[in-house]
Design an enzyme around this catalytic site. Structure first.
Site, PDB file in Angstrom:
ATOM      1  CG  LEU A   1      95.171  23.615  92.517  1.00  0.00           C
ATOM      2  CD1 LEU A   1      95.577  24.772  92.766  1.00  0.00           C
ATOM      3  CD2 LEU A   1      95.454  23.506  91.505  1.00  0.00           C
ATOM      4  CB  ALA A   2     101.077  22.228  97.588  1.00  0.00           C
ATOM      5  CB  ALA A   3      99.061  17.745  95.852  1.00  0.00           C
TER       6      ALA A   3
ATOM      7  CE  LYS B   1      94.503  15.550  95.982  1.00  0.00           C
ATOM      8  NZ  LYS B   1      95.173  17.122  96.298  1.00  0.00           N
TER       9      LYS B   1
ATOM     10  NE  ARG C   1     100.936   3.750  89.131  1.00  0.00           N
ATOM     11  CZ  ARG C   1     100.621   4.702  88.867  1.00  0.00           C
ATOM     12  NH1 ARG C   1      99.168   5.377  88.479  1.00  0.00           N
ATOM     13  NH2 ARG C   1     100.879   5.805  88.023  1.00  0.00           N
TER      14      ARG C   1
ATOM     15  CB  THR D   1     103.645  17.437 100.520  1.00  0.00           C
ATOM     16  OG1 THR D   1     105.146  18.315 100.392  1.00  0.00           O
ATOM     17  CG2 THR D   1     103.145  18.805  99.712  1.00  0.00           C
TER      18      THR D   1
ATOM     19  CE1 TYR E   1      97.825  13.020  94.647  1.00  0.00           C
ATOM     20  CE2 TYR E   1      96.848  10.781  93.549  1.00  0.00           C
ATOM     21  CZ  TYR E   1      96.951  12.752  94.163  1.00  0.00           C
ATOM     22  OH  TYR E   1      96.014  13.422  93.124  1.00  0.00           O
TER      23      TYR E   1
ATOM     24  CB  THR F   1      92.186  13.331  92.430  1.00  0.00           C
ATOM     25  OG1 THR F   1      92.822  12.375  92.508  1.00  0.00           O
ATOM     26  CG2 THR F   1      92.584  12.351  94.467  1.00  0.00           C
ATOM     27  CG  ASP F   2      89.007  10.307  89.155  1.00  0.00           C
ATOM     28  OD1 ASP F   2      90.819  10.270  89.906  1.00  0.00           O
ATOM     29  OD2 ASP F   2      89.085   9.785  88.156  1.00  0.00           O
ATOM     30  CD  GLU F   3      94.163   8.229  91.503  1.00  0.00           C
ATOM     31  OE1 GLU F   3      95.281   7.810  92.430  1.00  0.00           O
ATOM     32  OE2 GLU F   3      95.408   8.777  90.336  1.00  0.00           O
TER      33      GLU F   3
HETATM   34  P1  NAD Z   1     102.393  19.432  89.687  1.00  0.00           P
HETATM   35  O1  NAD Z   1     102.823  17.963  90.557  1.00  0.00           O
HETATM   36  O2  NAD Z   1     102.405  19.012  88.630  1.00  0.00           O
HETATM   37  O3  NAD Z   1     102.563  20.391  91.020  1.00  0.00           O
HETATM   38  C1  NAD Z   1     102.194  20.516  91.783  1.00  0.00           C
HETATM   39  C2  NAD Z   1     102.632  21.434  92.735  1.00  0.00           C
HETATM   40  O4  NAD Z   1     102.646  21.904  94.376  1.00  0.00           O
HETATM   41  C3  NAD Z   1     104.352  22.127  91.857  1.00  0.00           C
HETATM   42  O5  NAD Z   1     104.193  22.862  91.886  1.00  0.00           O
HETATM   43  C4  NAD Z   1     105.174  21.779  93.321  1.00  0.00           C
HETATM   44  O6  NAD Z   1     106.657  22.782  92.862  1.00  0.00           O
HETATM   45  C5  NAD Z   1     104.145  21.921  94.774  1.00  0.00           C
HETATM   46  N1  NAD Z   1     104.249  21.887  95.406  1.00  0.00           N
HETATM   47  C6  NAD Z   1     104.703  20.617  95.746  1.00  0.00           C
HETATM   48  N2  NAD Z   1     105.568  19.877  97.252  1.00  0.00           N
HETATM   49  C7  NAD Z   1     105.241  21.933  97.993  1.00  0.00           C
HETATM   50  C8  NAD Z   1     105.316  21.722  98.987  1.00  0.00           C
HETATM   51  N3  NAD Z   1     105.502  21.145 100.187  1.00  0.00           N
HETATM   52  N4  NAD Z   1     105.500  23.181  99.233  1.00  0.00           N
HETATM   53  C9  NAD Z   1     104.096  24.148  98.146  1.00  0.00           C
HETATM   54  N5  NAD Z   1     104.306  23.373  97.053  1.00  0.00           N
HETATM   55  C10 NAD Z   1     104.111  22.014  96.558  1.00  0.00           C
HETATM   56  O7  NAD Z   1     100.506  18.885  90.248  1.00  0.00           O
HETATM   57  P2  NAD Z   1      98.893  19.028  89.270  1.00  0.00           P
HETATM   58  O8  NAD Z   1      98.764  17.424  88.743  1.00  0.00           O
HETATM   59  O9  NAD Z   1      98.830  20.187  88.215  1.00  0.00           O
HETATM   60  O10 NAD Z   1      98.263  18.569  90.438  1.00  0.00           O
HETATM   61  C11 NAD Z   1      97.727  19.398  91.222  1.00  0.00           C
HETATM   62  C12 NAD Z   1      96.887  19.456  92.231  1.00  0.00           C
HETATM   63  O11 NAD Z   1      95.437  18.792  91.300  1.00  0.00           O
HETATM   64  C13 NAD Z   1      97.022  18.421  93.352  1.00  0.00           C
HETATM   65  O12 NAD Z   1      96.793  18.624  94.463  1.00  0.00           O
HETATM   66  C14 NAD Z   1      96.179  16.656  92.775  1.00  0.00           C
HETATM   67  O13 NAD Z   1      96.126  15.835  93.996  1.00  0.00           O
HETATM   68  C15 NAD Z   1      95.411  17.347  92.119  1.00  0.00           C
HETATM   69  N6  NAD Z   1      94.765  17.126  91.159  1.00  0.00           N
HETATM   70  C16 NAD Z   1      95.670  16.815  89.789  1.00  0.00           C
HETATM   71  C17 NAD Z   1      95.135  15.956  88.841  1.00  0.00           C
HETATM   72  C18 NAD Z   1      95.096  15.149  87.818  1.00  0.00           C
HETATM   73  O14 NAD Z   1      95.603  15.095  86.519  1.00  0.00           O
HETATM   74  N7  NAD Z   1      96.847  15.526  87.279  1.00  0.00           N
HETATM   75  C19 NAD Z   1      93.726  15.277  88.277  1.00  0.00           C
HETATM   76  C20 NAD Z   1      93.180  15.780  90.050  1.00  0.00           C
HETATM   77  C21 NAD Z   1      93.372  16.305  90.847  1.00  0.00           C
HETATM   78  O1  DAU Z   2      93.081  10.362  88.620  1.00  0.00           O
HETATM   79  C1  DAU Z   2      93.118  11.079  89.047  1.00  0.00           C
HETATM   80  C2  DAU Z   2      94.421  11.043  88.917  1.00  0.00           C
HETATM   81  O2  DAU Z   2      95.544  10.983  87.785  1.00  0.00           O
HETATM   82  C3  DAU Z   2      95.298  12.425  89.501  1.00  0.00           C
HETATM   83  O3  DAU Z   2      94.554  12.805  90.503  1.00  0.00           O
HETATM   84  C4  DAU Z   2      97.071  12.000  89.719  1.00  0.00           C
HETATM   85  O4  DAU Z   2      97.965  13.467  90.469  1.00  0.00           O
HETATM   86  C5  DAU Z   2      97.510  12.083  88.456  1.00  0.00           C
HETATM   87  O5  DAU Z   2      98.803  11.588  88.091  1.00  0.00           O
HETATM   88  C6  DAU Z   2      96.937  10.750  87.437  1.00  0.00           C
HETATM   89  O6  DAU Z   2      96.864   9.515  88.591  1.00  0.00           O
HETATM   90  P1  DAU Z   2      97.248   8.422  88.018  1.00  0.00           P
HETATM   91  O7  DAU Z   2      97.854   7.171  88.583  1.00  0.00           O
HETATM   92  O8  DAU Z   2      95.644   7.877  87.040  1.00  0.00           O
HETATM   93  O9  DAU Z   2      98.072   8.705  86.387  1.00  0.00           O
HETATM   94  P2  DAU Z   2      99.450   8.463  85.825  1.00  0.00           P
HETATM   95  O10 DAU Z   2      99.768   8.706  84.138  1.00  0.00           O
HETATM   96  O11 DAU Z   2     100.592   8.631  86.743  1.00  0.00           O
HETATM   97  O12 DAU Z   2      98.692   6.791  84.629  1.00  0.00           O
HETATM   98  C7  DAU Z   2      98.523   7.055  84.343  1.00  0.00           C
HETATM   99  C8  DAU Z   2      97.947   5.451  83.982  1.00  0.00           C
HETATM  100  O13 DAU Z   2      98.792   4.983  82.870  1.00  0.00           O
HETATM  101  C9  DAU Z   2      97.489   4.825  85.371  1.00  0.00           C
HETATM  102  O14 DAU Z   2      96.991   2.997  84.564  1.00  0.00           O
HETATM  103  C10 DAU Z   2      99.137   3.920  85.395  1.00  0.00           C
HETATM  104  C11 DAU Z   2      99.444   4.126  83.645  1.00  0.00           C
HETATM  105  N1  DAU Z   2     101.490   3.606  83.414  1.00  0.00           N
HETATM  106  C12 DAU Z   2     101.573   5.178  84.173  1.00  0.00           C
HETATM  107  C13 DAU Z   2     102.568   5.430  83.853  1.00  0.00           C
HETATM  108  C14 DAU Z   2     103.728   6.474  84.491  1.00  0.00           C
HETATM  109  C15 DAU Z   2     101.441   3.850  82.532  1.00  0.00           C
HETATM  110  O15 DAU Z   2     101.344   2.247  81.941  1.00  0.00           O
HETATM  111  N2  DAU Z   2     102.786   3.444  82.441  1.00  0.00           N
HETATM  112  C16 DAU Z   2     103.281   4.479  82.537  1.00  0.00           C
HETATM  113  O16 DAU Z   2     105.297   4.737  82.370  1.00  0.00           O
END
Ligand code: NAD
Ligand code: DAU
Length: 360
Positions: free
Chosen positions: A82-84, A171, A298, A101, A167, A142-144
């Site tokens: 998951l690290a990213a 991925k 954005r 990363t 990003y 991710t779905d992105e």
């Molecule tokens: P996050 O940013 O909260 O956590 C990332 C973790 O990875 C942190 O603990 C950070 O310290 C660690 N990390 C970052 N760079 C590193 C490196 N170079 N070496 C070792 N550790 C490192 O992320 P998240 O939202 O928990 O996402 C986790 C995974 O799930 C990611 O791969 C992301 O792409 C994927 N994902 C996230 C979402 C979402 O909505 N957040 C949705 C789908 C998939």
């Molecule tokens: O779809 C999965 C992804 O969802 C993950 O892979 C990513 O790691 C995670 O960060 C997330 O990406 P998004 O860009 O969708 O999430 P974020 O919370 O940054 O933004 C959600 C929506 O809200 C997007 O349309 C941008 C908008 N937004 C975001 C921020 C931070 C705003 O309008 N204002 C804001 O301040």
């Protein structure tokens, strides 16, 4: 399996995945490998840090020698990766951190699995579907990677990759590398692509926790563009449960989309957050509406994401355990009860980022 490395276990989703595995499998040692960047926080795992089957190793996945030492120490049977770097906005201002990363770090892990596991290129996926599984590289994606949808339709597992931000491109590249190692070297892998998560431990640079934090402190709620962008939200513990189930039950070489069929336009979501937060904080109905602030969009903003999770439901009978209303209520409760966590993670470096992002 005796030892499983989970990378990124100190982050948002990773902390829930680590907890799920540590609690459900006392017979397996779970090694949380994390560099503790701004997004990683060991406080997220305080409740399980003393469990005998939990270990923490601080390492950066871009440092292959550090990773090799950890592989030599534990000889992991599986890696759940998951690290990213995970925040789209940061990938726009600093794409190289994401390439380092997400692409190079993933390649380092793949190379070590190749080095430490007895891979047989003849065992590429599908040729030995009933062979018992010794090792597994589970890539959390991710779905992105699928890009952006119009008004209709859903992402399915066969949707062509079309990433639009640094990003999502990083991925997508890492997904391709995982499949290439499966195809070329016989690496046993699984990939899942999930929609937007929300819930406890979510770093408040992302939309939902940022707005919860700002509503508490009566700060502006920055809405990009017209706010009519759509995201598909899933409670993070349901994502962790899905990963756990796929890890143990799915065949290697498979891909699953994970999502809850729960689409919201950003602006409607913010109205809902305001409704629930004002009620919880004892404020008059609609009090925090005045905080909504439309800001610059954005660059390259993806219009709509929507996951079709039918395959996961049909093949493994997985479905979310909570409705969005329940998940959001639990999330709000968690943030209100954990304001110290919020204050800790939003001080220091994050504060500087926030000021630059929203007040420059
Ligand atoms: P996050 O940013 O909260 O956590 C990332 C973790 O990875 C942190 O603990 C950070 O310290 C660690 N990390 C970052 N760079 C590193 C490196 N170079 N070496 C070792 N550790 C490192 O992320 P998240 O939202 O928990 O996402 C986790 C995974 O799930 C990611 O791969 C992301 O792409 C994927 N994902 C996230 C979402 C979402 O909505 N957040 C949705 C789908 C998939
Ligand atoms: O779809 C999965 C992804 O969802 C993950 O892979 C990513 O790691 C995670 O960060 C997330 O990406 P998004 O860009 O969708 O999430 P974020 O919370 O940054 O933004 C959600 C929506 O809200 C997007 O349309 C941008 C908008 N937004 C975001 C921020 C931070 C705003 O309008 N204002 C804001 O301040």
């Amino acid at each position: 399996m005796k030892n499983i490395i989970i990378t990124g276990g100190a982050g948002f989703i990773g902390s829930h995945v680590v907890r799920e595995f540590v609690l459900q499998h006392p017979e397996i040692t779970i090694i949380n490998l994390d560099a503790l960047t701004y997004a990683g926080n060991l406080e997220n795992l305080k409740d399980i840090e003393k469990y005998p089957n939990y270990r923490f190793e601080k390492a950066d996945i871009t440092d292959i020698e550090a990773l090799r030492r950890i592989f030599e120490k534990y000889h992991p049977d599986a890696v759940i990766h998951l690290a990213a770097e995970s925040h789209v906005d940061r990938s726009i201002t600093d794409p190289m951190a994401f390439i380092n990363t997400n692409v190079n770090g993933t390649a380092n892990l793949l190379n070590l699995c190749k080095e430490f596991w007895d891979l047989n290129p003849e065992h590429t996926h599908g040729r030995f579907p009933n062979k018992p599984r010794k090792n597994l590289f589970y890539h959390v994606s991710t779905d992105e990677v699928y890009g952006s949808l119009g008004e209709d339709g859903f992402f399915v597992e066969t949707t062509a990759y079309d990433p639009k931000s640094p990003y999502s491109a990083s991925k997508a590249a890492s997904d391709h590398m995982v499949r290439a190692y499966g195809n070329t070297y016989g690496l046993p892998y699984i990939i899942s692509n999930c929609s937007n998560n929300y819930g406890p431990n979510h770093f408040p640079e992302k939309l939902i926790p940022l707005c919860l934090f700002n509503i508490i402190h009566e700060r502006p709620l920055p809405i990009y563009g017209d706010g009519k962008y759509t995201r598909d939200w899933l409670y993070v513990i349901d994502h962790a449960r899905a990963i756990h189930q796929i890890f143990f039950e799915a065949k290697t070489g498979k891909t699953y989309n994970i999502g809850g069929f729960n689409e919201w336009q950003n602006i409607d979501l913010i109205h809902e957050l305001i409704r629930q937060m004002d009620a919880k904080l004892g404020r008059p109905e609609g009090y925090s509406q005045k905080l909504i602030t439309f800001v610059k969009d954005r660059p390259g903003h993806d219009k709509r994401y929507a996951i079709d999770a039918t395959k996961l439901n049909q093949e493994l009978s997985w479905k979310p355990s909570v409705t969005f209303e329940e998940g959001l209520a639990k999330t709000i409760e968690w943030y209100l009860e954990n304001q110290e966590w919020l204050n800790n993670v939003t001080s220091g470096e994050y504060q500087k980022y926030y000021e630059k992002q929203y007040h420059s």
